[in-house]
Every structure is written in structure tokens, then in C-alpha cells.
Write a protein that holds these residues in place. Structure first.
Motif, mmCIF file in Angstrom:
data_model
loop_
_atom_site.group_PDB
_atom_site.id
_atom_site.type_symbol
_atom_site.label_atom_id
_atom_site.label_comp_id
_atom_site.label_asym_id
_atom_site.label_seq_id
_atom_site.Cartn_x
_atom_site.Cartn_y
_atom_site.Cartn_z
ATOM 1 N N HIS A 1 45.778 -41.411 12.324
ATOM 2 C CA HIS A 1 45.448 -39.770 12.566
ATOM 3 C C HIS A 1 46.688 -38.974 12.735
ATOM 4 N N LYS A 2 48.057 -40.447 12.147
ATOM 5 C CA LYS A 2 49.268 -39.615 11.909
ATOM 6 C C LYS A 2 49.445 -39.903 10.476
ATOM 7 N N VAL A 3 48.671 -40.201 9.253
ATOM 8 C CA VAL A 3 49.463 -40.540 7.223
ATOM 9 C C VAL A 3 50.031 -39.110 7.578
ATOM 10 N N ASP A 4 48.982 -38.297 7.553
ATOM 11 C CA ASP A 4 49.524 -36.630 7.509
ATOM 12 C C ASP A 4 51.449 -36.560 8.472
ATOM 13 N N THR A 5 51.937 -36.708 9.357
ATOM 14 C CA THR A 5 52.697 -36.888 9.504
ATOM 15 C C THR A 5 53.595 -37.985 8.443
ATOM 16 N N PHE A 6 53.495 -38.881 9.086
ATOM 17 C CA PHE A 6 54.494 -40.110 8.121
ATOM 18 C C PHE A 6 54.657 -39.352 6.464
ATOM 19 N N THR A 7 53.862 -38.766 5.777
ATOM 20 C CA THR A 7 53.974 -38.246 4.603
ATOM 21 C C THR A 7 55.407 -36.778 4.339
ATOM 22 N N SER A 8 55.056 -36.111 5.344
ATOM 23 C CA SER A 8 55.748 -35.426 5.947
ATOM 24 C C SER A 8 57.251 -35.444 6.014
ATOM 25 N N VAL A 9 56.652 -36.345 6.800
ATOM 26 C CA VAL A 9 58.598 -36.832 7.530
ATOM 27 C C VAL A 9 58.880 -37.294 6.726
ATOM 28 N N TYR A 10 58.763 -38.658 5.999
ATOM 29 C CA TYR A 10 59.031 -39.168 4.727
ATOM 30 C C TYR A 10 60.222 -38.248 3.215
ATOM 31 N N LYS A 11 59.259 -36.866 3.393
ATOM 32 C CA LYS A 11 59.379 -35.989 2.227
ATOM 33 C C LYS A 11 60.446 -35.342 2.901
ATOM 34 N N LYS A 12 60.522 -34.876 3.941
ATOM 35 C CA LYS A 12 61.727 -34.429 5.088
ATOM 36 C C LYS A 12 63.330 -35.326 4.592
ATOM 37 N N LEU A 13 62.572 -36.404 4.738
ATOM 38 C CA LEU A 13 64.132 -37.516 4.714
ATOM 39 C C LEU A 13 64.835 -37.225 3.505
ATOM 40 N N THR A 14 63.727 -37.961 2.545
ATOM 41 C CA THR A 14 63.875 -39.244 1.640
ATOM 42 C C THR A 14 63.743 -37.405 0.411
ATOM 43 N N GLY A 15 63.026 -36.037 0.334
ATOM 44 C CA GLY A 15 62.508 -35.741 -0.654
ATOM 45 C C GLY A 15 61.927 -36.649 -1.769
ATOM 46 N N ARG A 16 61.172 -37.506 -1.320
ATOM 47 C CA ARG A 16 60.382 -38.774 -1.799
ATOM 48 C C ARG A 16 58.728 -38.345 -1.899
ATOM 49 N N ASP A 17 58.056 -38.098 -2.271
ATOM 50 C CA ASP A 17 56.327 -37.845 -2.445
ATOM 51 C C ASP A 17 55.671 -39.070 -1.771
ATOM 52 N N VAL A 18 54.691 -39.764 -0.858
ATOM 53 C CA VAL A 18 54.556 -40.904 -0.831
ATOM 54 C C VAL A 18 53.250 -40.707 0.077
#
Length: 194
Positions: A166-183
Motif C-alpha cells: 500500500h506504500k509503493v506509490d509513496t516510495f515512488t514519489s518520495v524517491y522521485k522528489k529526493l533524487t529526480g529519478r523514476d522508479v
């Protein structure tokens, strides 16, 4: 218990209101729960709140030397903090520093070589591992598109799927915000069927 003992910012700057609220929540947890022996010696370095879509996430930065102790109690700690900050996912990440790539012009003979743990790639990989904890990364694929952009596909341990799916979308957006990379995160079936 003082809030100041729970948040120690690098450089001695004062915490903002949001960081004080996180520190206050940690103080209350230490006073009222069975986490007291663990939380007594722990502190955070900073906290951020990010928005993605209609949701919000709280990123808590902890000192890297204390991260192993935080990970022992992270599942319970995150659950309790998510109760306090209702509707927000809480993520715990180690406070890491990226050192610039050494150049020929800026050569200092007394300076030591840049450690691998301070390189951009190592820090981004460590952030990814911190994000998905307690799940483990079992595989990673990097897809380079024709326009040069990269998409990282991360394969997570199937055993933890119910815990963090249930947190996968959060992980994706947090990683994008911190690093600028899509995951993107996937839970593939076991590669080796024993």
C-alpha cells in the motif's frame, strides 16, 4: 524529556515547527510505550513533509550510525507515527552526504580519496534501500528509453508484499522528489523455484 534532545540538526541550526512536532511525537512515544529503551539514545537530524497528488508523506532523516538501531524498531515506530500523523505515510531515511567528483583543477595533495559511500550512485542506492525497509531489494533493472531517460525497475521481496504494498506509490514519489529519478516497484515470483 526535552524536544531538543530528539532533534539535533547539523550546524546547530534551530528546528522548524514541523520538525519540532516530529520530535514531540518521539518524546511522547518514548514516555508512553515499550520503545523507551531503544528511543532513549536516538535522535533525528531533520524532517520534511512532501505532497504528491492528494496525499502527504513525512520523511524523517536519522544519523547513519544510528540507523541500525532505528531499523530494529522501525516497523513499530512507523506504525505509531502514522497513527499520530493520520493520513500521512512515514518514511525513515539515513542522512547521507554526496561529495563532488574530484577534478584535476581542484587537486589538494593532503585531501584523502573520496569514499565509495559518498558517491552519487552509492547514496541513491542507499536511499532506495532505506525507503523500502523492511522489504529487501532482490533485483534491479534499468531501462534506458530512446530519449535518454532512465526508468529503474526494482524487484522487492515477495514475502513483504502484504506489509508495504500500500506504500509503493509513496516510495515512488518520495524517491522521485529526493533524487529526480523514476522508479517502479514490483513483487516478482521467486526466480528460483526450489
Amino acid at each position: 524529556m526535552a524536544i531538543g534532545s530528539k532533534i539535533i540538526k547539523p550546524g546547530g541550526t534551530d528546528p522548524d515547527e514541523f520538525e519540532k512536532s516530529i520530535a514531540q511525537a518521539l518524546v511522547e512515544l518514548e514516555a508512553n510505550s515499550d520503545l523507551k529503551p531503544y528511543l532513549r539514545d536516538l535522535h533525528i537530524t531533520r524532517a520534511r513533509e512532501i505532497e504528491f497528488g492528494s496525499k502527504k508523506a513525512v520523511i524523517i532523516y536519522v544519523p547513519v550510525p544510528q540507523q541500525k538501531v532505528f531499523q530494529k524498531i522501525q516497523i513499530i515506530l512507523v506504525r505509531e507515527l502514522e497513527k499520530k500523523f493520520s493520513g500521512k505515510h512515514v518514511v525513515v531515511i539515513g542522512e547521507r552526504k554526496i561529495l563532488p567528483k574530484p577534478t584535476r583543477k581542484a587537486r589538494n595533495p593532503l585531501k584523502q580519496k573520496r569514499p565509495r559511500s559518498r558517491t552519487l550512485t552509492a547514496v541513491y542506492d542507499a536511499i532506495l534501500e532505506d525507503l523500502v525497509f523492511p522489504a529487501e531489494i532482490v533485483g534491479k533493472r534499468v531501462r534506458v528509453k530512446l530519449d535518454g531517460s532512465q526508468l529503474v525497475k526494482v524487484h522487492l521481496d515477495k514475502n513483504q508484499q502484504t506489509t508495504i504494498e500500500h506504500k509503493v506509490d509513496t516510495f515512488t514519489s518520495v524517491y522521485k522528489k529526493l533524487t529526480g529519478r523514476d522508479v517502479t516497484f514490483e513483487f516478482p515470483d521467486n526466480y528460483l523455484n526450489v
